[in-house]
Design an enzyme around this catalytic site. Structure first.
Site, PDB file in Angstrom:
ATOM      1  N   ARG A 236       0.906  -1.251   0.135  1.00 61.72           N
ATOM      2  CA  ARG A 236       0.034  -0.089   0.297  1.00 61.72           C
ATOM      3  C   ARG A 236       0.684   1.240   0.082  1.00 61.72           C
ATOM      4  NH1 ARG A 236      -3.304  -2.715  -1.571  1.00 61.72           N
ATOM      5  NH2 ARG A 236      -5.636  -3.248  -0.750  1.00 61.72           N
ATOM      6  N   GLU A 265      -4.149   7.337  -4.932  1.00 60.53           N
ATOM      7  CA  GLU A 265      -4.468   6.570  -6.345  1.00 60.53           C
ATOM      8  C   GLU A 265      -5.892   7.087  -6.955  1.00 60.53           C
ATOM      9  OE1 GLU A 265      -3.984   2.653  -5.653  1.00 60.53           O
ATOM     10  OE2 GLU A 265      -1.919   2.976  -5.054  1.00 60.53           O
ATOM     11  N   HIS A 284      -0.912   0.143  -9.658  1.00 61.33           N
ATOM     12  CA  HIS A 284      -1.670  -0.883  -8.702  1.00 61.33           C
ATOM     13  C   HIS A 284      -2.394  -1.820  -9.490  1.00 61.33           C
ATOM     14  CE1 HIS A 284      -4.063  -1.011  -4.498  1.00 61.33           C
ATOM     15  NE2 HIS A 284      -3.641  -2.243  -5.232  1.00 61.33           N
TER      16      HIS A 284
HETATM   17  P1  NAI Z   1      -1.340 -11.312   5.180  1.00 55.69           P
HETATM   18  O1  NAI Z   1      -1.995 -10.921   6.155  1.00 55.69           O
HETATM   19  O2  NAI Z   1      -1.146 -12.894   4.795  1.00 55.69           O
HETATM   20  O3  NAI Z   1       0.429 -10.923   5.563  1.00 55.69           O
HETATM   21  C1  NAI Z   1       0.516  -9.812   5.990  1.00 55.69           C
HETATM   22  C2  NAI Z   1       1.766  -9.936   6.946  1.00 55.69           C
HETATM   23  O4  NAI Z   1       2.123  -8.806   7.739  1.00 55.69           O
HETATM   24  C3  NAI Z   1       1.252 -10.723   8.246  1.00 55.69           C
HETATM   25  O5  NAI Z   1       1.898 -11.890   8.371  1.00 55.69           O
HETATM   26  C4  NAI Z   1       1.351  -9.891   9.476  1.00 55.69           C
HETATM   27  O6  NAI Z   1       1.921 -10.528  10.760  1.00 55.69           O
HETATM   28  C5  NAI Z   1       2.586  -8.947   9.047  1.00 55.69           C
HETATM   29  N1  NAI Z   1       2.498  -7.701   9.850  1.00 55.69           N
HETATM   30  C6  NAI Z   1       1.665  -7.135  10.395  1.00 55.69           C
HETATM   31  N2  NAI Z   1       2.068  -5.826  10.884  1.00 55.69           N
HETATM   32  C7  NAI Z   1       3.298  -5.937  10.644  1.00 55.69           C
HETATM   33  C8  NAI Z   1       4.363  -4.954  11.059  1.00 55.69           C
HETATM   34  N3  NAI Z   1       3.939  -3.837  11.640  1.00 55.69           N
HETATM   35  N4  NAI Z   1       5.540  -5.177  10.816  1.00 55.69           N
HETATM   36  C9  NAI Z   1       5.871  -6.222   9.909  1.00 55.69           C
HETATM   37  N5  NAI Z   1       4.839  -7.296   9.583  1.00 55.69           N
HETATM   38  C10 NAI Z   1       3.746  -7.048  10.134  1.00 55.69           C
HETATM   39  O7  NAI Z   1      -1.605 -10.400   3.810  1.00 55.69           O
HETATM   40  P2  NAI Z   1      -0.839 -10.442   2.387  1.00 55.69           P
HETATM   41  O8  NAI Z   1      -1.889 -11.498   1.742  1.00 55.69           O
HETATM   42  O9  NAI Z   1       0.265 -11.203   2.362  1.00 55.69           O
HETATM   43  O10 NAI Z   1      -1.183  -9.153   1.587  1.00 55.69           O
HETATM   44  C11 NAI Z   1      -0.259  -8.157   2.168  1.00 55.69           C
HETATM   45  C12 NAI Z   1      -0.643  -6.778   1.649  1.00 55.69           C
HETATM   46  O11 NAI Z   1      -0.582  -6.739   0.173  1.00 55.69           O
HETATM   47  C13 NAI Z   1      -2.054  -6.465   1.784  1.00 55.69           C
HETATM   48  O12 NAI Z   1      -2.455  -6.175   3.245  1.00 55.69           O
HETATM   49  C14 NAI Z   1      -2.497  -5.430   0.943  1.00 55.69           C
HETATM   50  O13 NAI Z   1      -2.508  -4.251   1.289  1.00 55.69           O
HETATM   51  C15 NAI Z   1      -1.614  -5.797  -0.254  1.00 55.69           C
HETATM   52  N6  NAI Z   1      -1.979  -6.086  -1.380  1.00 55.69           N
HETATM   53  C16 NAI Z   1      -1.590  -5.247  -2.672  1.00 55.69           C
HETATM   54  C17 NAI Z   1      -2.063  -5.842  -4.009  1.00 55.69           C
HETATM   55  C18 NAI Z   1      -1.780  -5.161  -5.102  1.00 55.69           C
HETATM   56  O14 NAI Z   1      -2.232  -5.203  -6.225  1.00 55.69           O
HETATM   57  N7  NAI Z   1      -0.764  -4.189  -5.066  1.00 55.69           N
HETATM   58  C19 NAI Z   1      -2.887  -7.111  -3.995  1.00 55.69           C
HETATM   59  C20 NAI Z   1      -3.245  -7.969  -2.798  1.00 55.69           C
HETATM   60  C21 NAI Z   1      -2.816  -7.435  -1.522  1.00 55.69           C
END
Ligand code: NAI
Length: 318
Positions: A236, A265, A284
């Site tokens: 993000r 965006e 994005h």
């Molecule tokens: P997920 O929930 O599986 O993984 C997120 C990880 O971040 C978790 O393991 C969590 O423990 C960790 N986390 C939380 N707070 C933290 C901190 N302060 N420091 C370090 N780690 C921390 O989510 P997933 O599926 O891996 O997605 C991650 C992000 O990707 C989403 O939140 C979303 O914003 C973004 N995304 C972007 C897309 C795009 O098209 N550019 C599409 C899909 C997701």
């Protein structure tokens, strides 16, 4: 009376797929004609559910919803929905956590490789009539370098797998992941975030945007990184303080950035970052593929239907 869903917005060419699911489920479907607070609050008043893509659904809208039981974000990140306001109203919020991990991981490696191998720059130069192989020689060798993940959930782990195939050592800072779970994926856990900044040759962000992670990459974080480091963000835009990133890049305090997301965006005016040759930006699109979009739209609509039928979403986030 049939239950009803209001789709606040869409980026897809039509709503045929949503309408098909809702017709089968006996749910009345409306697409909001605009995304301003007044329209969304007005048209959301009588809806039993909201289906949200990028519209901002803040407390000002949520407080006026009279029948809403669930707000489903068609996507993984849900930072555009005010979770606290929804919880206060007893409204469930759900996301679609499992439809595009592969696409985002491919895109992450794609823009990373394009940046590190200088592919966009060289492509542009050749087409301008400059066939000069010397311009490629500043690319760093990848093998043996450290690829750091800030956040290592579903997408971070997919990225790790791909990065390892390029001979990179993968390390991760994620306070909620156990060292054992990470080491099963061949990832070394780092306990201290500053150590991640110091060690990473390439730093890729895969954590959610929340109040506490907003601008996590700012001047202070950037100052701890290697001058040769590159940063990749497919998570993000709000995770990075963009002015600080710009300054670090022009002062050569880091070597480059490959990003798929911006804080605003689409951008309101042309961001200064767009003028830098060591920055690669895509609009994005990391989550997009023909298959992922169809899967996302279907899963998001079914999540609305499921919650209206059973009272609980399959993937609640509040
Ligand atoms: P997920 O929930 O599986 O993984 C997120 C990880 O971040 C978790 O393991 C969590 O423990 C960790 N986390 C939380 N707070 C933290 C901190 N302060 N420091 C370090 N780690 C921390 O989510 P997933 O599926 O891996 O997605 C991650 C992000 O990707 C989403 O939140 C979303 O914003 C973004 N995304 C972007 C897309 C795009 O098209 N550019 C599409 C899909 C997701």
């Amino acid at each position: 009376m049939k239950p009803s869903v209001l789709m606040t917005d869409t980026i897809f060419p039509d709503t045929s797929l949503e309408q098909e699911v809702f017709a089968e489920e006996g749910i009345e479907f409306t697409l909001s004609p605009s995304q301003d607070v007044k329209t969304l609050a007005e048209s959301g008043k009588s809806a039993d559910a909201l289906l949200v893509v990028y519209a901002s659904v803040g407390a000002d809208i949520i407080e006026q919803l009279e029948r809403c039981k669930v707000i489903v974000r068609a996507g993984i990140g849900y930072n555009n929905v005010d979770l606290e306001a929804a919880s206060r109203k007893g409204i469930r919020v759900a996301n679609v956590p499992d439809y595009c991990q592969g696409e985002v991981a491919d895109h992450t490696l794609g823009i990373f490789l394009a940046l590190a191998r200088r592919i966009c720059h060289l492509n542009r130069r050749v087409k301008e009539g400059n066939w000069n192989a010397n311009e490629g020689k500043s690319a760093p060798r990848l093998q043996g370098k450290t690829f750091g993940l800030l956040g290592c959930g579903a997408i971070g782990q997919e990225v790790a797998q791909r990065a390892m195939a390029f001979g990179l050592e993968v390390v991760a800072y994620d306070p909620y992941a156990s060292p054992e779970a990470l080491s099963q994926h061949g990832i070394r856990k780092i306990e201290d975030i500053d150590q991640l900044y110091r060690e990473a040759d390439f730093l890729s962000l895969h954590l959610p945007l929340t109040e506490s992670t907003k601008h996590i990459i700012d001047r202070t974080a950037l100052s701890k990184m290697k001058r040769s480091a590159m940063i990749i963000n497919t998570s993000r835009g709000g995770l990075i303080e963009e002015n600080d990133l710009y300054t670090a890049l022009v002062e050569n305090r880091i070597a480059g950035a490959a990003i798929d997301v911006l804080e605003t965006e689409p951008p309101q005016s042309t961001p200064a970052l767009f003028g830098l040759d060591n920055v690669i930006i895509t609009p994005h699109t990391a989550f997009l593929s023909q298959d992922s979009v169809a899967e996302l739209r279907k899963k998001a609509s079914l999540e609305v239907a499921r919650t209206l039928r059973l009272g609980t979403p399959a993937h609640p986030v509040n």
